[in-house]
Structure formats: structure tokens, C-alpha cells
Design an enzyme around this catalytic site. Sequence first.
Site, mmCIF file in Angstrom:
data_model
loop_
_atom_site.group_PDB
_atom_site.id
_atom_site.type_symbol
_atom_site.label_atom_id
_atom_site.label_comp_id
_atom_site.label_asym_id
_atom_site.label_seq_id
_atom_site.Cartn_x
_atom_site.Cartn_y
_atom_site.Cartn_z
ATOM 1 N N TYR A 1 1.562 -12.691 1.859
ATOM 2 C CA TYR A 1 1.563 -11.234 1.724
ATOM 3 C C TYR A 1 2.990 -10.708 1.865
ATOM 4 O O TYR A 1 3.840 -11.347 2.498
ATOM 5 C CB TYR A 1 0.645 -10.590 2.771
ATOM 6 C CG TYR A 1 -0.836 -10.770 2.498
ATOM 7 C CD1 TYR A 1 -1.608 -9.732 1.980
ATOM 8 C CD2 TYR A 1 -1.464 -11.992 2.750
ATOM 9 C CE1 TYR A 1 -2.972 -9.906 1.729
ATOM 10 C CE2 TYR A 1 -2.822 -12.165 2.497
ATOM 11 C CZ TYR A 1 -3.567 -11.122 1.995
ATOM 12 O OH TYR A 1 -4.911 -11.283 1.737
ATOM 13 N N GLU A 2 3.239 -9.549 1.292
ATOM 14 C CA GLU A 2 4.589 -8.997 1.179
ATOM 15 C C GLU A 2 5.273 -8.771 2.525
ATOM 16 O O GLU A 2 6.496 -8.749 2.615
ATOM 17 C CB GLU A 2 4.526 -7.678 0.403
ATOM 18 C CG GLU A 2 5.875 -7.159 -0.046
ATOM 19 C CD GLU A 2 5.748 -5.961 -0.975
ATOM 20 O OE1 GLU A 2 6.706 -5.173 -1.040
ATOM 21 O OE2 GLU A 2 4.690 -5.808 -1.625
#
Length: 257
Positions: A42-43
Site C-alpha cells: 500500500y502507498e
Amino acid sequence: MMTIAAARALSNDDVCFVGIGAPSAACNVARLTHAPDITLIYESGTIGTAPTVLPLSIGDGELCETALTTVAVPEMFRYWLQGGRITIGFLGAAQLDPFGNINTTVIGDYAHPKTRLPGGGGAPEIASSSGEVFITMAQSKRGMVKDIDFYTSFGHGRGGIHRQELGITTKGPTLLITDLAVWRPNPETKEFEVNSIHPGATREEIARTCDWDVKYAASVDETPPPTAEELGTLRELKARTDAAHAGTASKRGSKDG
């Protein structure tokens, strides 16, 4: 149907840059069914995360708590994404054209827009640096347009080898999953074509909800409906998520009171 179709496209060896919402659901359904060793990133910098519930945002504590490790965002982008370590990047779109170019910046003229959208965030880097890009969105004439108003994330440009001419070595958009069909780019023109139609959807409905002239692959199948395992996994995941988030909302409400 969108979630299951996207999940099926993922493999055990994939390293996925996951977005919140439908991409997160698809990646986690894949992890809980046929691809237990898939790596979800995830970012926010969480690597190898295995959430028991779907996160509310990339900053959800569930991601960090279940990750193998968490790195700084600059490392996430420079080393992992731009370093070519991501096999699949998921993107959504406010506007999408037939060649997979995405607009999430403005509707209308840039200097005097009708609507200002959230912008690109990390999407432009995901579009150019991920090995492949999967796009998920609901069909509408407002969303699937002949010409986007602003190039936020580059797909196949004008089609053909335009992407390669600009020095972008990754494959770009290879899959578009809508609420009506599964689309893939034509090998030569790179224009999206319908490869399979979801159960209950029709060609007339697909044409009615798309602003460009819809093209079809030489062979068009019906998208297989969800299996009992796939549907059960998704429903259980959503039930756990709803229960967890309801508990959070209840606690917040009591504090506010």
C-alpha cells in the site's frame, strides 16, 4: 462481479500496488483464495500486508499491524515502484479514454475547470512504473470518454507504440474491469476491446454506457460467475470489515458524546 474478475487476474507471484476500495477487495480476495503468497503493498509503505478487514485508507492501522515491514514513503516510490519491483498497479479513473489514458485532475478546461478533482497522487508513477496496470471503474458516458480533458496518468497515449516511443518500457494498461465487462487492449492498436461480458449484461447496455465506439475481440465470452468459494470469501471479508468499522464508529461516537 468486478471484484471477483479483478481477483482472478492476480497470481501467487504478483507484487501489487494496492488502492483503497475495489482494488483492495480484489487483492485480498485473491490472497484468501487462489494466491496466498501474493505480496500486497500500500502507498503508505506497508509491504506484505495481510489485513483481516478492508482498510478505510492507506493510513489504516490494520495495514501496518499485519505487514511484514513498513518503509518510508520516499523508499516506497523510489526503490519499490520506480525500481521496477511492482508487477501490478491498480488504478481508478474519473475519465478514461479508449487507450487507457486516465484523468483524475479536472473536468473541463484546466484554467477554468467545471470540476476540480483530487489529482494524481501516486497514480502517474504507478501508471508508468508498474509492470502492468489494471483499471477498475463503473461504466458511464461521463467516465468512459473519447478524449479526456487532462492527462493525469499515461496509458497507451495515441495507441500503437506511442508508449514505447516516449521511452516507457512497462506494459501499461492491460486490463479494464467494469461493472458490465472485462476489456483488454488490442495487441496492435492498444485500444480497449470487450473480451467478456458479465452475466446479465448486454452489448446494448455496454454501448449505451460508453462514449466511444465499442469494439469487441474476435472471441467474446461470458465472464464466469463467482464460485461459492469466491463469493463466500468476499462476503465474509465485507462482514468482518463492516463489523470492525461499526465498532470504531461506535467508540468514536461515545467519545464525542
